[in-house]
Motif scaffolding. Structure first.
Motif, short mmCIF file in Angstrom:
data_model
loop_
_atom_site.label_atom_id
_atom_site.label_comp_id
_atom_site.label_asym_id
_atom_site.label_seq_id
_atom_site.Cartn_x
_atom_site.Cartn_y
_atom_site.Cartn_z
N GLY A 169 0.84 -1.13 -0.04
CA GLY A 169 0.21 -0.12 -0.17
C GLY A 169 1.00 1.36 -0.13
O GLY A 169 1.64 1.39 -0.80
N SER A 170 0.64 2.17 1.00
CA SER A 170 1.44 3.26 1.07
C SER A 170 2.56 3.26 2.11
O SER A 170 3.00 4.37 2.45
N THR A 171 2.80 1.93 2.70
CA THR A 171 3.95 1.71 3.47
C THR A 171 5.14 1.39 2.89
O THR A 171 5.09 0.27 2.20
N TYR A 172 6.34 2.09 3.02
CA TYR A 172 7.52 1.69 2.26
C TYR A 172 8.53 1.19 3.26
O TYR A 172 8.71 1.66 4.17
N PHE A 173 9.25 0.22 2.90
CA PHE A 173 10.06 -0.38 3.61
C PHE A 173 11.57 -0.24 3.46
O PHE A 173 12.02 -0.01 2.23
N ASP A 174 12.51 -0.34 4.57
CA ASP A 174 14.13 -0.26 4.46
C ASP A 174 14.78 -1.28 5.01
O ASP A 174 15.79 -1.45 5.27
N ASP A 175 14.00 -2.68 5.36
CA ASP A 175 14.56 -3.67 6.06
C ASP A 175 15.28 -4.42 4.84
O ASP A 175 15.01 -4.48 3.76
N ALA A 176 16.28 -5.28 5.29
CA ALA A 176 17.03 -6.19 4.43
C ALA A 176 16.84 -7.76 4.97
O ALA A 176 17.22 -7.82 6.13
N TRP A 177 16.85 -8.57 4.11
CA TRP A 177 16.90 -9.94 4.65
C TRP A 177 17.80 -10.87 3.99
O TRP A 177 17.81 -10.43 2.72
N GLU A 178 18.41 -11.73 4.50
CA GLU A 178 19.03 -12.99 3.64
C GLU A 178 18.10 -14.21 3.76
O GLU A 178 17.79 -14.78 5.04
N PHE A 179 18.01 -14.90 2.54
CA PHE A 179 17.51 -16.29 2.57
C PHE A 179 18.38 -17.50 2.62
O PHE A 179 19.29 -17.40 1.66
N LYS A 180 18.25 -18.33 3.45
CA LYS A 180 19.27 -19.50 3.33
C LYS A 180 18.44 -20.79 3.48
O LYS A 180 17.75 -21.44 4.38
N PRO A 181 18.62 -21.31 2.05
CA PRO A 181 17.57 -22.16 1.71
C PRO A 181 17.66 -23.69 2.32
O PRO A 181 16.97 -24.62 2.61
N LEU A 182 18.99 -24.03 2.94
CA LEU A 182 19.30 -25.36 3.35
C LEU A 182 18.97 -25.35 4.86
O LEU A 182 19.29 -26.12 5.55
N GLU A 183 18.68 -24.12 5.57
CA GLU A 183 18.18 -24.26 6.78
C GLU A 183 16.96 -24.50 7.29
O GLU A 183 16.11 -23.88 6.65
N GLU A 184 16.53 -24.66 8.77
CA GLU A 184 15.11 -24.70 9.04
C GLU A 184 14.98 -23.36 9.55
O GLU A 184 15.78 -22.70 9.87
N GLN A 185 13.45 -22.81 9.29
CA GLN A 185 13.14 -21.61 9.82
C GLN A 185 13.50 -21.45 11.19
O GLN A 185 13.03 -22.25 11.98
N ASN A 186 13.90 -20.33 11.95
CA ASN A 186 14.44 -20.07 13.01
C ASN A 186 13.80 -18.52 13.33
O ASN A 186 14.56 -17.68 13.03
N SER A 187 12.63 -18.53 13.93
CA SER A 187 12.06 -17.08 14.33
C SER A 187 12.79 -16.51 15.39
O SER A 187 12.66 -15.09 15.36
N ASP A 188 13.66 -17.14 15.80
CA ASP A 188 14.40 -16.48 17.17
C ASP A 188 15.51 -15.76 16.88
O ASP A 188 16.54 -15.28 17.69
N ASP A 189 16.16 -15.94 15.58
CA ASP A 189 17.43 -15.53 14.90
C ASP A 189 17.32 -14.06 14.48
O ASP A 189 18.16 -13.23 14.20
N ASN A 190 15.98 -13.46 14.70
CA ASN A 190 15.65 -12.18 14.27
C ASN A 190 15.30 -11.13 15.35
O ASN A 190 14.56 -11.47 16.19
#
Length: 335
Positions: A314-335
């Motif tokens: 919508g009208s909300t703009y972002f400045d965050d950046a992310w790296e995707f690691k396809p061989l790892e399991e998702q870990n929500s505690d590392d952010n």
């Protein structure tokens, strides 16, 4: 109905709802891939920026804040995870430009400045931190086109100039000229995405007159031949099962490739990511983007590391950046 029976019925309904909710959670938990938050972009939050990669650095330029068409340039150091501002792009500020890297130089052209569909074209030299205007793009002024380089050959194609387009032009940095390349028989589109694997280009997604495009293509610059691959739409009516769960069609997505595999992520109201294997011509869903869903973001890979950043909802703009690691399991505690 007595209270005892009502209690049994309520318990059964509650258990069913919990089971369904857990099943949906389990579906996401079964997907591989981990999203790790990186150093936030140092410039203003924006959408519709463009990027190119030279060596260990990704360069992100231009874009739109919702108020201003930008012309700043930022370099991301993937080893140190930090940003440095570089010399401003010398064309007018713009959004939805296209770019590629060729022979250790970066190139940006096309786009939209709020009034005009553009066709000017510029070279960036990271050694001298300077810009040089080059020959204008040979096609019509346009925005939301794709740009890519593979096998030492660089191209702009598709996009929107008031009409949806499917033409492609090759740029020669030796002669500073553009040449029309024939042979693409795919559909017209804007806001498609492309990634490169082993000097071959893979192009898909995008939109034409409100219709998401389902055709997917491989381009070999060595032979100038386009080959249609399996469509990326969901189809349970055919004789195959590989695409029964596909949910890949979209526009305004981002992409990158690493370790011989391609990735398409995000788009209009979408945060899913799909992995493409050119050896099998099949797609596999991976863990959805952990941050907010977004459109008109930027994706790139540096030394087989995939990054995804910026964009808007919508009208909300972002400045965050992310790296995707396809061989790892998702870990929500590392952010």
């Amino acid at each position: 109905m007595n209270n005892f029976k009502k209690g049994i019925l309520f318990a059964a309904l509650f258990s069913s709802l919990v089971f369904i909710g857990c099943s949906n959670d389990d579906d996401d938990d079964d997907l591989m891939g981990n999203w790790v938050k990186k150093s936030a972009f140092d410039g203003p939050a924006r959408s519709s920026a463009t990027s190119f990669v030279i060596g260990d650095y990704a360069y992100v330029a231009t874009g739109y804040t919702g108020d201003v068409y930008l012309k700043d340039l930022w370099a991301y150091n993937s080893t140190g995870d930090y940003w440095e501002q570089k010399a401003d792009f010398t064309g007018v500020g713009r959004s939805s430009a296209s770019s590629f890297a060729l022979n250790e130089k970066g190139y940006i052209g096309l786009g939209y400045d709020g009034t005009n569909k553009l066709k000017d074209f510029y070279q960036y030299d990271p050694t001298s931190n300077s810009w040089t205007q080059k020959t204008d793009f040979a096609g019509t002024g346009r925005y939301a086109a794709v740009g890519f380089q593979a096998g030492g050959k660089a191209y702009f194609g598709t996009g929107y100039d008031g009409n949806y387009l499917k033409d492609f032009y090759q740029y020669s940095d030796v002669t500073n000229t553009w040449t029309l390349v024939n042979g693409f028989s795919g559909n017209k589109r804007r806001n498609a995405t492309a990634f490169v694997i082993a000097d071959k280009v893979y192009l898909g997604t995008g939109i034409n007159n409100g219709v998401y495009q389902e055709d997917f293509w491989e381009f070999d610059p060595a032979t100038d031949v386009w080959t249609r691959k399996r469509d990326i739409d969901k189809d349970t009516d055919d004789d195959y099962s590989y695409n029964d769960d596909y949910a890949i069609v979209r526009s305004n997505a981002s992409s990158f490739s690493m370790n011989g595999l391609g990735y398409v992520v995000g788009g209009e109201s979408i945060k899913t990511i799909w992995e493409y294997n050119p050896a099998t011509d099949l797609w596999t869903e991976r863990t959805p983007m952990e941050g907010a869903s977004r459109t008109d973001a930027v994706g790139f890979a540096i030394n087989n590391r995939g990054f995804y950043m910026l964009g808007r909802v919508g009208s909300t703009y972002f400045d965050d950046a992310w790296e995707f690691k396809p061989l790892e399991e998702q870990n929500s505690d590392d952010n």
